[in-house]
Design an enzyme around this catalytic site. Sequence first.
Site, short mmCIF file in Angstrom:
data_model
loop_
_atom_site.label_atom_id
_atom_site.label_comp_id
_atom_site.label_asym_id
_atom_site.label_seq_id
_atom_site.Cartn_x
_atom_site.Cartn_y
_atom_site.Cartn_z
N LYS A 187 0.85 -1.20 0.00
CA LYS A 187 0.00 0.00 0.00
C LYS A 187 0.88 1.24 0.00
O LYS A 187 1.78 1.39 0.82
CB LYS A 187 -0.91 0.02 1.23
CG LYS A 187 -2.07 -0.94 1.16
CD LYS A 187 -2.95 -0.86 2.39
CE LYS A 187 -3.85 0.35 2.37
NZ LYS A 187 -4.79 0.36 3.52
N ILE A 188 0.56 2.14 -0.91
CA ILE A 188 1.34 3.36 -1.10
C ILE A 188 0.38 4.53 -1.29
O ILE A 188 -0.62 4.41 -2.01
CB ILE A 188 2.25 3.24 -2.35
CG1 ILE A 188 3.18 2.03 -2.24
CG2 ILE A 188 3.05 4.52 -2.57
CD1 ILE A 188 3.93 1.71 -3.53
#
Length: 341
Positions: A132-133
């Site tokens: 997740k970014i």
Amino acid sequence: MTSVLDQLKQWTTIVSDSADFKTIKQYDPQDATTNPSLVLEATKNPHYDYLVDSAIRYAKSKGGSIEEMTEAASDKLLVNFGAEILKIIPGRISIEVNAQLSFNTEATVVKARQLIALYKEIGIDKSRVMIKIASTWEGIQAAKILENEGIQCNLTLLFSFTQAVACAEAGVTIISPYAGRILDWFMKNTNKTYKPHEDPGVISVTKIYNYYKKFGYKTIVMGASFRNVGEIEELAGCDFLTIGTALLNKLQNSHKKIHRKLSPETALAHCLESKITYDEMSFKWSLNEDAMATEKLSEGIRSFAKDGRTLNANLKQRLMINEDVKVNEFLSEEITFTAKN
């Protein structure tokens, strides 16, 4: 009669949005997502102390400065929670890169590789992990690099059509448009309440979904951050929906009839946008023009970063206490030895 949750599962992949894995199994989700805030909250439960202790032991085995051990413990703790969740679900876990790296492409790539390596150490293949970014320009470019290496990415804190288009062009696996936080902003700034079909968050996710289907993007749209079941029901048919346990429970215990709202067929009829591409300057300018997206993106990064720092501070304290215990034990042994001699 069939529950609303089971009706949703006919058209949409359900994802659990929780680090409290002891509550996940009853909803039978395909995938799961976590973030620093959820992990921080879960660590307050003494049932999960063994995961924290494992992270501390791992960090101590790696050695280094207290700051280096704290970072190692933090990474290992996120992986520990993810590994436990993967024992329950058949699909993938999303694990978040430190939000403080949101504007640093190179550091985000390095951290993502480190997290994937930690999973590999315990026998979990990268096919079951998504990184997740935050959906900054720098984050999207990091995701593009990682996807080319076969590392799946989930672009989070997504509030605008601009971010969604850039993510699709970068070929990311999944985006997480935050429907509930979009609603929060509009309610605060307009002093209005919204019916589910008028909900700005629902409208935003629907627009993105329709655009992706019209132009054949493979990126999965995963609606996130819901405030009520009405938002979820209005997005029935969206590729994925990631839902917290409180709302999953409501959906499981409701048995009214719902209808599919989104589909590839209806998307073609409702999408009016032409295809768009962005370079860095046009992306940042377009995002800057969207007050809601700009404010909520910054707010989200600050919030996740704050909870990440709190989690690290707790781990650092545990590491330092353990070191103090070792010193005290050593001094006790020295005193005993001296007394005997």
